[in-house]
Design a protein around this motif. Structure first.
Motif, PDB file in Angstrom:
ATOM      1  N   VAL A 145       0.948  -1.127   0.123  1.00 16.90           N
ATOM      2  CA  VAL A 145       0.082  -0.009  -0.084  1.00 16.90           C
ATOM      3  C   VAL A 145       0.984   1.275  -0.038  1.00 16.90           C
ATOM      4  CG1 VAL A 145      -1.670   1.385   1.345  1.00 16.90           C
ATOM      5  CG2 VAL A 145      -1.984  -1.145   1.106  1.00 16.90           C
ATOM      6  N   PHE A 146       0.451   2.063  -0.920  1.00 18.38           N
ATOM      7  CA  PHE A 146       1.478   3.313  -1.133  1.00 18.38           C
ATOM      8  C   PHE A 146       0.316   4.630  -0.938  1.00 18.38           C
ATOM      9  CE2 PHE A 146       4.346   5.770  -4.168  1.00 18.38           C
ATOM     10  CZ  PHE A 146       4.752   6.643  -3.466  1.00 18.38           C
ATOM     11  N   SER A 147       0.422   4.973  -0.002  1.00 15.42           N
ATOM     12  CA  SER A 147      -0.962   6.053   0.482  1.00 15.42           C
ATOM     13  C   SER A 147      -0.307   7.242   1.181  1.00 15.42           C
ATOM     14  CB  SER A 147      -1.938   5.399   1.266  1.00 15.42           C
ATOM     15  OG  SER A 147      -2.813   6.485   1.808  1.00 15.42           O
ATOM     16  N   LEU A 202      -7.349  -1.306   6.554  1.00 22.54           N
ATOM     17  CA  LEU A 202      -7.038  -2.796   6.046  1.00 22.54           C
ATOM     18  C   LEU A 202      -7.358  -3.771   6.751  1.00 22.54           C
ATOM     19  CD1 LEU A 202      -3.374  -1.733   4.892  1.00 22.54           C
ATOM     20  CD2 LEU A 202      -5.371  -2.005   3.324  1.00 22.54           C
ATOM     21  N   ASP A 203      -7.604  -3.367   8.205  1.00 15.44           N
ATOM     22  CA  ASP A 203      -7.832  -4.486   9.262  1.00 15.44           C
ATOM     23  C   ASP A 203      -9.375  -4.624   9.107  1.00 15.44           C
ATOM     24  OD1 ASP A 203      -5.411  -5.118  10.363  1.00 15.44           O
ATOM     25  OD2 ASP A 203      -5.534  -3.871  11.752  1.00 15.44           O
ATOM     26  N   ARG A 263      -5.153  -6.838   5.537  1.00 19.92           N
ATOM     27  CA  ARG A 263      -3.908  -6.320   5.765  1.00 19.92           C
ATOM     28  C   ARG A 263      -2.688  -7.287   5.703  1.00 19.92           C
ATOM     29  NH1 ARG A 263       0.274  -5.079   6.112  1.00 19.92           N
ATOM     30  NH2 ARG A 263       1.328  -3.665   7.416  1.00 19.92           N
ATOM     31  N   ALA A 264      -2.965  -8.629   6.122  1.00 19.28           N
ATOM     32  CA  ALA A 264      -2.032  -9.852   5.942  1.00 19.28           C
ATOM     33  C   ALA A 264      -1.566  -9.893   4.380  1.00 19.28           C
ATOM     34  CB  ALA A 264      -2.720 -10.751   6.648  1.00 19.28           C
ATOM     35  N   LEU A 265      -2.133  -9.500   3.490  1.00 21.60           N
ATOM     36  CA  LEU A 265      -2.127  -9.907   2.156  1.00 21.60           C
ATOM     37  C   LEU A 265      -0.749  -8.460   1.561  1.00 21.60           C
ATOM     38  CD1 LEU A 265      -5.438 -10.414   0.639  1.00 21.60           C
ATOM     39  CD2 LEU A 265      -3.961 -11.826   1.422  1.00 21.60           C
ATOM     40  N   PHE A 266      -0.963  -7.770   2.463  1.00 24.82           N
ATOM     41  CA  PHE A 266       0.402  -6.563   1.988  1.00 24.82           C
ATOM     42  C   PHE A 266       1.625  -6.581   2.716  1.00 24.82           C
ATOM     43  CE2 PHE A 266      -3.920  -4.691   0.806  1.00 24.82           C
ATOM     44  CZ  PHE A 266      -3.640  -4.563  -0.494  1.00 24.82           C
TER      45      PHE A 266
END
Length: 213
Positions: free
Chosen positions: A106-108, A119-120, A125-128
């Protein structure tokens, strides 16, 4: 493309922030200026607009002209009474992300605590591999060229291996200038020349891998 690196924006890319999240943040930012700078709501709104136009972010103007602590600003303007009910989930998002080969980040321009919380809530979240938030960018938001270059150095990858997935055309323009593949998440049908693929939703990505990799 060998083992691509997917760079996902957060707001209005992985989830729709317009109905609930962005209005809340906007009110919080105006309230912050009223409290911290002693302005009226009208004056606060005008100052926010001026700094956004000049610097691309309210925070940058506050840091430059008022010595605002960016951590305090982000903490105070990203408080949510019940984030779980404010985030609009996409039920197919998790499976779509899992179907993409390669690394995912994620680039935010959002603060880290907010990005992690969203993400949670979405259960992804665990996919990033990592979250590159505004703090990690040293408060230099996209589309600053040096922010993109710092990200690439940190990852140790060439731009040609990266796929930038964004709703912001300005951010995608910079990504394409550096040599990245670009995916524009937008309801609009006509895409700028620097966009390689336009989709209405990130959940469509797995069906278009042949056009990107």
């Amino acid at each position: 493309m060998t083992r691509p690196v997917w760079l996902f924006d957060l707001d209005n890319t992985l989830h729709d922030a317009n109905p609930r999240i962005f209005p809340h943040i906007s009110r919080s930012m105006t309230g912050y200026l009223v409290r911290e700078l002693g302005l009226s709501e009208e004056q606060a709104g005008e100052l926010r607009a001026r700094y956004w136009h000049r610097y691309g972010a309210t925070l940058l103007g506050l840091m430059r002209h008022h010595g605002t602590d960016p951590h305090h600003f982000l903490r105070e303007t990203h408080r949510f009474p019940d984030l779980g009910t404010m985030v609009l989930r996409q039920p197919a998002l998790r499976n779509a992300l899992r179907a993409l080969p390669g690394r995912k980040l994620v680039f935010s321009n959002a603060p880290r605590s907010y990005a992690d919380a969203v993400l949670d809530v979405m259960g992804v979240r665990a996919l990033f591999e990592a979250v590159f938030s505004i703090e990690r960018m040293r408060f230099r938001p996209k589309p600053a060229r040096r922010t993109f270059l710092a990200l690439l150095r940190s990852l140790g990858v060439a731009p040609a291996r990266c796929v930038m997935v964004e709703d912001s055309s300005a951010n995608l323009r910079m990504a394409k200038t550096l040599g990245m593949t670009t995916v524009w998440i937008s309801p609009l049908t006509r895409a700028p020349a620097f966009v390689d693929l336009r989709l209405r939703s990130v959940v469509e990505l797995p069906r278009h891998l042949d056009k990107l990799l």
